[in-house]
Scaffold this active site. Structure first.
Site, PDB file in Angstrom:
ATOM      1  N   LYS A  11       0.842  -1.202   0.000  1.00 56.68           N
ATOM      2  CA  LYS A  11       0.000   0.000   0.000  1.00 56.68           C
ATOM      3  C   LYS A  11       0.882   1.260   0.000  1.00 56.68           C
ATOM      4  O   LYS A  11       2.107   1.169   0.213  1.00 56.68           O
ATOM      5  CB  LYS A  11      -0.911  -0.046   1.231  1.00 56.68           C
ATOM      6  N   TYR A  51     -12.059  -2.530  -3.571  1.00 56.30           N
ATOM      7  CA  TYR A  51     -12.650  -2.643  -2.235  1.00 56.30           C
ATOM      8  C   TYR A  51     -14.184  -2.571  -2.263  1.00 56.30           C
ATOM      9  O   TYR A  51     -14.800  -2.170  -1.263  1.00 56.30           O
ATOM     10  CB  TYR A  51     -12.085  -1.538  -1.331  1.00 56.30           C
ATOM     11  N   HIS A 117      -1.701  -5.488   1.481  1.00 61.47           N
ATOM     12  CA  HIS A 117      -2.979  -6.185   1.265  1.00 61.47           C
ATOM     13  C   HIS A 117      -2.699  -7.597   0.771  1.00 61.47           C
ATOM     14  O   HIS A 117      -1.751  -7.809   0.024  1.00 61.47           O
ATOM     15  CB  HIS A 117      -3.800  -5.445   0.194  1.00 61.47           C
ATOM     16  N   GLU A 128      -9.000 -10.388  -8.126  1.00 61.39           N
ATOM     17  CA  GLU A 128      -8.061  -9.277  -7.938  1.00 61.39           C
ATOM     18  C   GLU A 128      -6.937  -9.329  -8.973  1.00 61.39           C
ATOM     19  O   GLU A 128      -6.504  -8.302  -9.488  1.00 61.39           O
ATOM     20  CB  GLU A 128      -7.508  -9.312  -6.506  1.00 61.39           C
TER      21      GLU A 128
END
Ligand code: RTP
Length: 142
Positions: A11, A51, A117, A128
């Protein structure tokens, strides 16, 4: 136990703090194979897609702002039990509950700045990987 792929992302706080190499190194040393690697500044819409299941949470706007505060480094790691073991390498979501020796347990304190993550299921990992690596896909190597 089967060979899986998982999506791991450093991140913005992890990138800014110079933790990309450390995180890659931990997955490499554990024995996982790097099959995808990409640095990008994804933008709000892409982050909201990533998300989407958290849209109703009170922390969602703050999460998107945090994730949009700088570039991220997305990776796909392949190997035995990659999804579950990948998350155990990261540590608990809230770093105060992360064991020492995990990435969050060694490098983070706040849930809103938790460095990395990791996909939570094999199905979400595939979603993803498609979202972040799209048409170009990942690399195949022996
Ligand atoms: P991640 O997707 O980032 O690996 O995290 P996770 O599955 O372990 O946890 P999840 O519940 O999906 O939350 C996603 C990210 O939202 C931030 N968060 N903030 N109470 C809060 O302020 C709060 N709770 C979660 C964290 O950055 C978390 O990783």
């Amino acid at each position: 136990m089967s060979t899986e792929q998982t999506y791991i992302m450093v991140k913005p706080d992890g990138v800014q703090r110079g933790l990309v190499g450390e995180i890659i190194s931990r997955f490499e040393k554990r024995g996982y194979k790097l099959v995808g690697l990409k640095m990008c500044a994804p933008g709000q819409e892409h982050l909201e897609n990533h998300y989407a299941d958290l849209k109703e949470k009170s922390f969602f706007p703050g999460l998107i702002k945090y994730m949009n505060s700088g570039p991220v480094v997305g990776m796909v790691w392949e190997g035995l039990d990659a999804v579950k073991t990948g998350r155990s390498i990261l540590g608990a979501t809230n770093p105060l509950q992360s064991a020492p020796g995990t990435i969050r347990g060694d490098f983070a304190l706040a849930v809103g700045r938790n460095v990395c993550h990791g996909s939570d299921t094999v199905e979400n990992a595939q979603k993803e990987i498609n979202l972040w690596f799209g048409k170009e896909g990942v690399t195949k190597w022996a």
